[in-house]
Design an enzyme around this catalytic site. Structure first.
Site, PDB file in Angstrom:
ATOM      1  N   HIS A   1     -15.111   7.156 -11.335  1.00  0.00           N
ATOM      2  CA  HIS A   1     -14.719   6.598 -10.029  1.00  0.00           C
ATOM      3  C   HIS A   1     -13.336   7.137  -9.649  1.00  0.00           C
ATOM      4  O   HIS A   1     -12.344   6.870 -10.343  1.00  0.00           O
ATOM      5  CB  HIS A   1     -14.668   5.069 -10.097  1.00  0.00           C
ATOM      6  CG  HIS A   1     -13.958   4.454  -8.931  1.00  0.00           C
ATOM      7  ND1 HIS A   1     -14.389   4.638  -7.632  1.00  0.00           N
ATOM      8  CD2 HIS A   1     -12.833   3.704  -8.852  1.00  0.00           C
ATOM      9  CE1 HIS A   1     -13.561   4.009  -6.812  1.00  0.00           C
ATOM     10  NE2 HIS A   1     -12.609   3.432  -7.527  1.00  0.00           N
TER      11      HIS A   1
ATOM     12  N   CYS B   1     -13.757  -2.008  -6.800  1.00  0.00           N
ATOM     13  CA  CYS B   1     -14.174  -0.657  -7.179  1.00  0.00           C
ATOM     14  C   CYS B   1     -15.107  -0.613  -8.374  1.00  0.00           C
ATOM     15  O   CYS B   1     -15.625   0.455  -8.690  1.00  0.00           O
ATOM     16  CB  CYS B   1     -12.944   0.197  -7.430  1.00  0.00           C
ATOM     17  SG  CYS B   1     -12.004   0.390  -5.917  1.00  0.00           S
TER      18      CYS B   1
ATOM     19  N   ASN C   1     -11.417   6.719  -1.272  1.00  0.00           N
ATOM     20  CA  ASN C   1     -11.913   5.699  -2.213  1.00  0.00           C
ATOM     21  C   ASN C   1     -12.724   4.680  -1.410  1.00  0.00           C
ATOM     22  O   ASN C   1     -12.156   3.904  -0.641  1.00  0.00           O
ATOM     23  CB  ASN C   1     -10.714   5.049  -2.909  1.00  0.00           C
ATOM     24  CG  ASN C   1     -11.111   3.923  -3.857  1.00  0.00           C
ATOM     25  OD1 ASN C   1     -12.260   3.476  -3.858  1.00  0.00           O
ATOM     26  ND2 ASN C   1     -10.159   3.466  -4.645  1.00  0.00           N
TER      27      ASN C   1
ATOM     28  N   PHE D   1      -8.283   4.219   1.138  1.00  0.00           N
ATOM     29  CA  PHE D   1      -9.639   3.665   1.245  1.00  0.00           C
ATOM     30  C   PHE D   1     -10.398   4.185   2.456  1.00  0.00           C
ATOM     31  O   PHE D   1      -9.805   4.560   3.472  1.00  0.00           O
ATOM     32  CB  PHE D   1      -9.587   2.131   1.257  1.00  0.00           C
ATOM     33  CG  PHE D   1      -9.191   1.581  -0.092  1.00  0.00           C
ATOM     34  CD1 PHE D   1     -10.132   1.453  -1.102  1.00  0.00           C
ATOM     35  CD2 PHE D   1      -7.876   1.234  -0.356  1.00  0.00           C
ATOM     36  CE1 PHE D   1      -9.772   0.973  -2.355  1.00  0.00           C
ATOM     37  CE2 PHE D   1      -7.501   0.751  -1.611  1.00  0.00           C
ATOM     38  CZ  PHE D   1      -8.448   0.623  -2.616  1.00  0.00           C
TER      39      PHE D   1
HETATM   40  C1  ST9 Z   1      -9.947   5.786   7.133  1.00  0.00           C
HETATM   41  C2  ST9 Z   1      -9.253   4.423   7.289  1.00  0.00           C
HETATM   42  C3  ST9 Z   1      -9.061   3.538   6.187  1.00  0.00           C
HETATM   43  C4  ST9 Z   1      -8.486   2.233   6.444  1.00  0.00           C
HETATM   44  C5  ST9 Z   1      -8.008   1.581   5.239  1.00  0.00           C
HETATM   45  C6  ST9 Z   1      -7.824   0.102   5.317  1.00  0.00           C
HETATM   46  C7  ST9 Z   1      -7.359  -0.470   4.029  1.00  0.00           C
HETATM   47  C8  ST9 Z   1      -8.329  -1.342   3.464  1.00  0.00           C
HETATM   48  C9  ST9 Z   1      -8.358  -1.352   2.019  1.00  0.00           C
HETATM   49  C10 ST9 Z   1      -9.314  -2.323   1.535  1.00  0.00           C
HETATM   50  C11 ST9 Z   1      -9.760  -2.103   0.194  1.00  0.00           C
HETATM   51  C12 ST9 Z   1      -9.090  -2.903  -0.826  1.00  0.00           C
HETATM   52  C13 ST9 Z   1      -9.944  -3.027  -1.984  1.00  0.00           C
HETATM   53  C14 ST9 Z   1      -9.185  -3.116  -3.223  1.00  0.00           C
HETATM   54  C15 ST9 Z   1     -10.064  -2.700  -4.315  1.00  0.00           C
HETATM   55  C16 ST9 Z   1      -9.343  -2.519  -5.543  1.00  0.00           C
HETATM   56  C17 ST9 Z   1     -10.056  -1.594  -6.474  1.00  0.00           C
HETATM   57  C18 ST9 Z   1      -9.387  -0.238  -6.550  1.00  0.00           C
HETATM   58  O1  ST9 Z   1      -9.686   0.742  -5.953  1.00  0.00           O
HETATM   59  S1  ST9 Z   1      -8.093  -0.084  -7.495  1.00  0.00           S
HETATM   60  C19 ST9 Z   1      -7.225   1.237  -6.718  1.00  0.00           C
HETATM   61  C20 ST9 Z   1      -7.142   2.342  -7.613  1.00  0.00           C
HETATM   62  N1  ST9 Z   1      -6.201   3.287  -7.079  1.00  0.00           N
HETATM   63  C21 ST9 Z   1      -4.914   3.356  -7.494  1.00  0.00           C
HETATM   64  O2  ST9 Z   1      -4.474   2.613  -8.341  1.00  0.00           O
HETATM   65  C22 ST9 Z   1      -4.049   4.419  -6.897  1.00  0.00           C
HETATM   66  C23 ST9 Z   1      -3.649   5.378  -7.944  1.00  0.00           C
HETATM   67  N2  ST9 Z   1      -2.437   6.095  -7.545  1.00  0.00           N
HETATM   68  C24 ST9 Z   1      -2.467   7.355  -7.078  1.00  0.00           C
HETATM   69  O3  ST9 Z   1      -3.507   7.979  -6.964  1.00  0.00           O
HETATM   70  C25 ST9 Z   1      -1.123   8.003  -6.778  1.00  0.00           C
HETATM   71  O4  ST9 Z   1      -0.110   7.225  -7.347  1.00  0.00           O
HETATM   72  C26 ST9 Z   1      -0.830   8.182  -5.274  1.00  0.00           C
HETATM   73  C27 ST9 Z   1      -1.850   9.139  -4.656  1.00  0.00           C
HETATM   74  C28 ST9 Z   1      -0.880   6.853  -4.551  1.00  0.00           C
HETATM   75  C29 ST9 Z   1       0.571   8.786  -5.102  1.00  0.00           C
HETATM   76  O5  ST9 Z   1       0.651   9.984  -5.839  1.00  0.00           O
HETATM   77  P1  ST9 Z   1       1.815  10.198  -6.927  1.00  0.00           P
HETATM   78  O6  ST9 Z   1       1.546  11.457  -7.603  1.00  0.00           O
HETATM   79  O7  ST9 Z   1       1.908   8.968  -7.756  1.00  0.00           O
HETATM   80  O8  ST9 Z   1       3.067  10.371  -5.979  1.00  0.00           O
HETATM   81  P2  ST9 Z   1       4.585   9.834  -6.122  1.00  0.00           P
HETATM   82  O9  ST9 Z   1       4.911   9.436  -7.517  1.00  0.00           O
HETATM   83  O10 ST9 Z   1       5.446  10.847  -5.463  1.00  0.00           O
HETATM   84  O11 ST9 Z   1       4.548   8.548  -5.223  1.00  0.00           O
HETATM   85  C30 ST9 Z   1       4.371   8.651  -3.827  1.00  0.00           C
HETATM   86  C31 ST9 Z   1       4.500   7.274  -3.265  1.00  0.00           C
HETATM   87  O12 ST9 Z   1       3.368   6.490  -3.672  1.00  0.00           O
HETATM   88  C32 ST9 Z   1       3.856   5.190  -3.947  1.00  0.00           C
HETATM   89  N3  ST9 Z   1       2.903   4.479  -4.803  1.00  0.00           N
HETATM   90  C33 ST9 Z   1       2.291   4.891  -5.924  1.00  0.00           C
HETATM   91  N4  ST9 Z   1       1.490   3.919  -6.409  1.00  0.00           N
HETATM   92  C34 ST9 Z   1       1.614   2.867  -5.567  1.00  0.00           C
HETATM   93  C35 ST9 Z   1       1.054   1.568  -5.547  1.00  0.00           C
HETATM   94  N5  ST9 Z   1       0.142   1.157  -6.486  1.00  0.00           N
HETATM   95  N6  ST9 Z   1       1.397   0.741  -4.549  1.00  0.00           N
HETATM   96  C36 ST9 Z   1       2.239   1.123  -3.560  1.00  0.00           C
HETATM   97  N7  ST9 Z   1       2.813   2.368  -3.539  1.00  0.00           N
HETATM   98  C37 ST9 Z   1       2.498   3.220  -4.532  1.00  0.00           C
HETATM   99  C38 ST9 Z   1       5.185   5.455  -4.653  1.00  0.00           C
HETATM  100  O13 ST9 Z   1       5.971   4.303  -4.711  1.00  0.00           O
HETATM  101  C39 ST9 Z   1       5.761   6.545  -3.768  1.00  0.00           C
HETATM  102  O14 ST9 Z   1       6.385   5.965  -2.647  1.00  0.00           O
HETATM  103  P3  ST9 Z   1       7.774   6.602  -2.087  1.00  0.00           P
HETATM  104  O15 ST9 Z   1       8.724   6.610  -3.263  1.00  0.00           O
HETATM  105  O16 ST9 Z   1       7.426   7.975  -1.635  1.00  0.00           O
HETATM  106  O17 ST9 Z   1       8.171   5.696  -1.002  1.00  0.00           O
END
Ligand code: ST9
Length: 400
Positions: free
Chosen positions: A309, A168, A342, A219
């Site tokens: 970003h 990113c 993203n 993503f």
């Molecule tokens: C159209 C098709 C697309 C196909 C896609 C194919 C995929 C390919 C991807 C390839 C790309 C990979 C490239 C990697 C690049 C890295 C660079 C970056 O972007 S760096 C990336 C930068 N982006 C970020 O770092 C994401 C930033 N985080 C956020 O924006 C928010 O935390 C949220 C939207 C993910 C959830 O909203 P929030 O208000 O926090 O809500 P809650 O607190 O209520 O939690 C709800 C659930 O979310 C869970 N959970 C949370 N975090 C994580 C995690 N890391 N891990 C796992 N789970 C996670 C949490 O455990 C809970 O689960 P549950 O208890 O319900 O079971």
């Protein structure tokens, strides 16, 4: 040497631009297949034949609901997936097929975005002197930069650089390098192209792999292109954003927070749930240092425009909170997150594009004076923070 002796200092000055590098054109592109976020959990578990994994589907649904995303674009449509069923199982050796598809699709998507940027810039593609290409799908040489140069008909003397796996922060890094090239090579015109398709990292859900579920929710695919140059040639070239200062910061002891690795079954990745907090704790220091380097202390963050970003909704929330930003200051980032998800390194280019569109609209509607100074920030593995201070010349707004 000839008869007119020049000092090394004279030679250096003659080779360098007089003014700052500036953005002279922006273009973006997405693949045609669009998926609605509220339908994505059903789609994903159906196409990966995983509907029995109801817990994981519930988790994906919860994250999708909180993602701030409405829709995303994807190259890997149903037909392509049906033709490559191994893509759903990351333990199978599908890398060859993924690289084969991505090697064609990534530069082609970049070419669509670049054609728009070049059209806006207003000069022929053969005037481009440098090309910087960023992608996480590069796994072969000659690589996507070489192919893009051919697709656009760039000069054989164009100086090419490819950045791979920057994730990113690839867009932010490319723009910083473009600034250096433009300011240090008089007359240089740099094409920055970022192109990301998730095909290299798409696979089915499995227990104990929450990163994949997060990735599936966040993503999307897209390409962005920017023409950068200093000393714009009037009236053809018009600076959209001048690049006043740029820096890169690595947050100590965060090597493991975000990672990406190419394996036989595609790209695996890890994104710690601490990323929003870690960024929230560190962005203000980067901003204070950047403005301090320009001799500006005690800047009011609400007096600036913002191109952050949108790595995830929580990242924007944290940054908004720590900087005390007013509602709407991150509107361009939230809009891009909502409409495209993203798109990794490409996303910040979409945000710049959206920001300048909003600025022109606001100027037309005479909604008060738009801020002259602003900031672009991008984040990725490292954890790396790219910061760039921008100035938006008002003449460009008036001319639209
Ligand atoms: C159209 C098709 C697309 C196909 C896609 C194919 C995929 C390919 C991807 C390839 C790309 C990979 C490239 C990697 C690049 C890295 C660079 C970056 O972007 S760096 C990336 C930068 N982006 C970020 O770092 C994401 C930033 N985080 C956020 O924006 C928010 O935390 C949220 C939207 C993910 C959830 O909203 P929030 O208000 O926090 O809500 P809650 O607190 O209520 O939690 C709800 C659930 O979310 C869970 N959970 C949370 N975090 C994580 C995690 N890391 N891990 C796992 N789970 C996670 C949490 O455990 C809970 O689960 P549950 O208890 O319900 O079971």
């Amino acid at each position: 040497m000839g008869s007119a002796p020049a000092t090394v200092g004279d030679m250096r000055r003659a080779q360098r631009a007089d003014g700052p590098a500036a953005v002279l054109g922006i273009g973006t592109a997405n693949p045609p297949t669009c998926l609605a976020q509220d339908e994505y959990p059903d789609y994903y578990f159906r196409v990966t034949k995983s509907e029995h994994l109801t817990d994981l589907k519930g988790k994906l649904t919860r994250i999708c609901n909180k993602s701030g995303i409405k829709k995303r674009f994807i190259h890997l449509d149903k037909q392509l997936l049906a033709a490559n069923p191994d893509f759903t199982d990351r333990t199978l050796p599908s890398l060859d097929a993924r690289v084969e598809i991505a090697s064609a699709a990534v530069p082609e998507l970049a070419a669509s975005a670049a054609a728009k940027a070049i059209a806006e810039w207003g000069r022929p593609a053969t005037d481009i002197t440098h090309l910087i290409f960023s992608t996480y799908s590069g796994a072969r040489a000659p690589s996507a930069d070489r192919r893009l140069a051919s697709l656009l008909g760039l000069s054989p003397t164009v100086s090419r650089t490819i950045l791979n796996l920057h994730g990113c922060y690839g867009g932010g890094r490319s723009l910083q390098l473009a600034k250096e090239l433009a300011e240090n090579n008089r007359g240089a015109r740099v094409l920055v192209a970022c192109s990301e398709i998730t095909l290299i990292a798409f696979y089915g859900p499995e227990g104990g792999c929450p990163d994949n579920i997060l990735g599936q929710a966040l993503f999307g695919d897209g390409a962005g292109a920017v023409i950068v140059g200093a000393d714009p040639v009037s009236p053809v070239e018009r600076p959209l954003f001048e690049m006043a200062f740029a820096s890169q910061t690595t947050i100590p002891e965060t090597e493991d927070a975000i990672s990406m690795q190419i394996n036989k079954g595609g790209m695996e990745y890890h994104i710690s749930n601490q990323v929003p907090r870690l960024l929230g704790c560190n962005v203000e220091r980067c901003l204070v240092d950047a403005f301090g380097a320009l001799g500006i202390n005690n800047a009011d963050w609400n007096d600036l425009f913002w191109a952050i970003h949108p790595g995830g909704r929580a990242i924007l929330d944290h940054i908004e909170g720590v900087l005390g930003l007013d509602d709407g200051k991150l509107a361009a980032s939230r809009h891009v997150l909502s409409e495209f998800g993203n798109m990794s390194g490409t996303t910040v280019i979409f945000v710049l594009d959206e920001l300048r569109r909003r600025r022109v609209l606001a100027a037309k509607q005479e909604e008060g004076k738009a801020p002259e100074w602003g900031v672009m920030m991008a984040f990725g593995p490292g954890i790396t923070i790219e910061t760039m201070v921008l100035r938006a010349p008002t003449a460009t707004l008036e001319g639209n």
